[in-house]
Design an enzyme around this catalytic site. Structure first.
Site, mmCIF file in Angstrom:
data_model
loop_
_atom_site.group_PDB
_atom_site.id
_atom_site.type_symbol
_atom_site.label_atom_id
_atom_site.label_comp_id
_atom_site.label_asym_id
_atom_site.label_seq_id
_atom_site.Cartn_x
_atom_site.Cartn_y
_atom_site.Cartn_z
ATOM 1 N N HIS A 120 38.025 33.592 45.508
ATOM 2 C CA HIS A 120 38.483 34.616 44.548
ATOM 3 C C HIS A 120 37.319 35.559 44.261
ATOM 4 O O HIS A 120 36.367 35.198 43.565
ATOM 5 C CB HIS A 120 38.959 33.966 43.246
ATOM 6 C CG HIS A 120 39.484 34.959 42.253
ATOM 7 N ND1 HIS A 120 40.709 34.830 41.651
ATOM 8 C CD2 HIS A 120 38.976 36.118 41.770
ATOM 9 C CE1 HIS A 120 40.917 35.857 40.843
ATOM 10 N NE2 HIS A 120 39.863 36.666 40.898
ATOM 11 N N HIS A 174 47.131 35.304 38.285
ATOM 12 C CA HIS A 174 46.335 35.472 37.060
ATOM 13 C C HIS A 174 47.227 34.943 35.942
ATOM 14 O O HIS A 174 48.126 35.642 35.476
ATOM 15 C CB HIS A 174 45.958 36.946 36.840
ATOM 16 C CG HIS A 174 45.104 37.143 35.619
ATOM 17 N ND1 HIS A 174 43.782 37.513 35.685
ATOM 18 C CD2 HIS A 174 45.371 36.972 34.303
ATOM 19 C CE1 HIS A 174 43.281 37.570 34.455
ATOM 20 N NE2 HIS A 174 44.231 37.255 33.603
ATOM 21 N N HIS A 220 41.088 31.095 38.504
ATOM 22 C CA HIS A 220 40.088 31.024 37.424
ATOM 23 C C HIS A 220 40.597 30.279 36.186
ATOM 24 O O HIS A 220 40.700 30.840 35.107
ATOM 25 C CB HIS A 220 39.593 32.416 37.039
ATOM 26 C CG HIS A 220 40.631 33.508 36.934
ATOM 27 N ND1 HIS A 220 41.734 33.408 36.134
ATOM 28 C CD2 HIS A 220 40.728 34.717 37.533
ATOM 29 C CE1 HIS A 220 42.460 34.504 36.242
ATOM 30 N NE2 HIS A 220 41.873 35.314 37.090
HETATM 31 O O1 DOR Z 1 37.221 39.467 33.924
HETATM 32 C C1 DOR Z 1 37.926 39.841 34.825
HETATM 33 N N1 DOR Z 1 37.557 40.876 35.625
HETATM 34 N N2 DOR Z 1 39.110 39.253 35.016
HETATM 35 C C2 DOR Z 1 39.989 39.722 35.894
HETATM 36 O O2 DOR Z 1 41.030 39.158 35.993
HETATM 37 C C3 DOR Z 1 39.712 40.967 36.658
HETATM 38 C C4 DOR Z 1 38.296 41.196 36.800
HETATM 39 C C5 DOR Z 1 37.933 42.583 37.287
HETATM 40 O O3 DOR Z 1 38.548 43.071 38.245
HETATM 41 O O4 DOR Z 1 36.993 43.178 36.732
HETATM 42 ZN ZN ZN Z 2 39.619 38.061 39.418
#
Ligand code: DOR
Ligand code: ZN
Length: 347
Positions: free
Chosen positions: A16, A139, A177
């Site tokens: 991921h 997600h 995550h």
């Molecule tokens: O903290 C995060 N950043 N969570 C996510 O699901 C997306 C990611 C991002 O693309 O910056």
């Molecule tokens: Zn992510």
């Protein structure tokens, strides 16, 4: 028993990862490619990567951004939107470099506006994914505005994920995550077609790290860090050696100014030190003997890909983490910036 001084494992993969595009991509891709053999690349660009043709073009840009000396295999994902069709699923399943479809609940996180507000109406797409055995990467956070931000994952697991895996019992699902005891328990008790990735920050930090002496924007990510008891549940889950759990950094670079703002972006950049950070987490529970499965074997087994024939070696040599790395016109601040990580990686 004397503490282990080094650990050699098959070259790991990152299941991921956010690589961005353009100059940002050029800056960050090597940090992953120096350690990891493959990575599942998230499709949350603007505009999103929705089709196989777009994923192919994005993959070409990633390979072009890579230093010629580095070998790295980007595994591509499509962004699930209300426009996704069963035909596109079939094309993705037949494509050698597209490995999954990513579901963002609409607006749940960075560049998630194009996501889906529910899975209603997408049954034909999910049927096609099940038939072609193309994994759905989720997600998993509720977007019900009445749900507390710290409860969004647990509520998603109960209200959306449970019914989804019941109804599509052969669908391959990765809950991405994971951050809670509820998610870990769900995945541990689900059949083998349901798996989860875990980030280094959720194994190493609890939510106090967001407020240690003042607000800490570089610890802000989504799903947000949780209470210590949840972190302990994640450590316990990887410590059992359950093959449903594997490495996914969710390394998500943002330019420093966009983090240090009145409305800062969610995302933690960990790529350069991620493997060493995971080693710290496993060592903290005396589970380094489980590290190889988590980092190098469980992911390939789930995705039906070979385990790498190359190796990397972790050595107990403390490394100093730089305060920042170049990122487009600015910089990106990594996790543990200016601090020390107890392990180093020798490739
Ligand atoms: O903290 C995060 N950043 N969570 C996510 O699901 C997306 C990611 C991002 O693309 O910056
Ligand atoms: Zn992510």
């Amino acid at each position: 028993m004397a503490a282990m001084q080094s650990l050699t494992i098959p070259r790991p993969d990152d299941w991921h990862l956010h690589l961005r595009d353009g100059e940002a991509l050029r800056c960050v891709v090597r940090h992953t490619a120096e350690t990891f053999g493959r990575a599942i690349v998230m499709p949350n660009l603007r505009p999103p990567v929705e089709t196989v043709a777009q994923a192919e073009h994005y993959r070409a840009r990633i390979l072009e951004a890579l230093d010629p000396g580095l070998r790295f295999d980007p595994l591509m994902t499509l962004y699930l939107t209300p426009r996704t069709t069963p035909q596109e699923v079939a094309r993705a399943a037949a494509h050698p470099h597209v490995v999954a479809i990513k579901m963002y609940p609409a607006g749940a996180t960075t560049n998630a506006e194009a996501g889906v507000s529910s899975l209603d109406g997408l049954e034909p797409v999910l049927e096609a994914m099940q038939e072609h055995q193309l994994p759905l990467l989720i997600h998993g956070e509720s977007i019900d505005p009445g749900v507390d931000v710290f409860d969004r994952e647990a509520v998603f697991v109960e209200r959306q994920l449970g019914p989804l895996v019941q109804r599509f019992s052969n669908l391959r699902v990765v809950l991405e995550h994971i951050t809670t005891a509820e998610a870990a328990a769900f995945v541990a008790s689900a059949p083998a077609n349901v798996a989860a990735t875990i980030t280094p920050q959720h194994l190493l930090l609890d939510r106090n790290a967001l407020f240690a002496g003042g607000i800490r924007p570089h610890h802000w990510c989504l799903p947000v860090l949780k209470r210590e008891r949840h972190r302990q549940a994640l450590l316990a889950a990887v410590g059992t050696g359950d093959t449903s759990f594997f490495l996914g950094t969710d390394s998500a670079p943002h330019e420093e100014a966009t983090k240090l703002s009145a409305c800062g972006c969610a995302g933690i950049f960990s790529a350069p030190i991620a493997l060493a950070l995971y080693a710290e987490a496993f060592e903290s529970i005396d589970a380094l003997h489980r590290f190889e499965g988590f980092a190098s074997r469980n992911g390939p087994a789930f995705y039906g890909l070979p385990v790498s024939k190359e190796t990397v070696t972790l050595v107990r040599n403390p490394q100093q983490v730089p305060p920042s790395y170049p990122f487009g016109d600015g910089v990106v601040v990594p996790l543990r910036a200016g601090g020390v990580v107890r392990w180093s990686v020798r490739t």
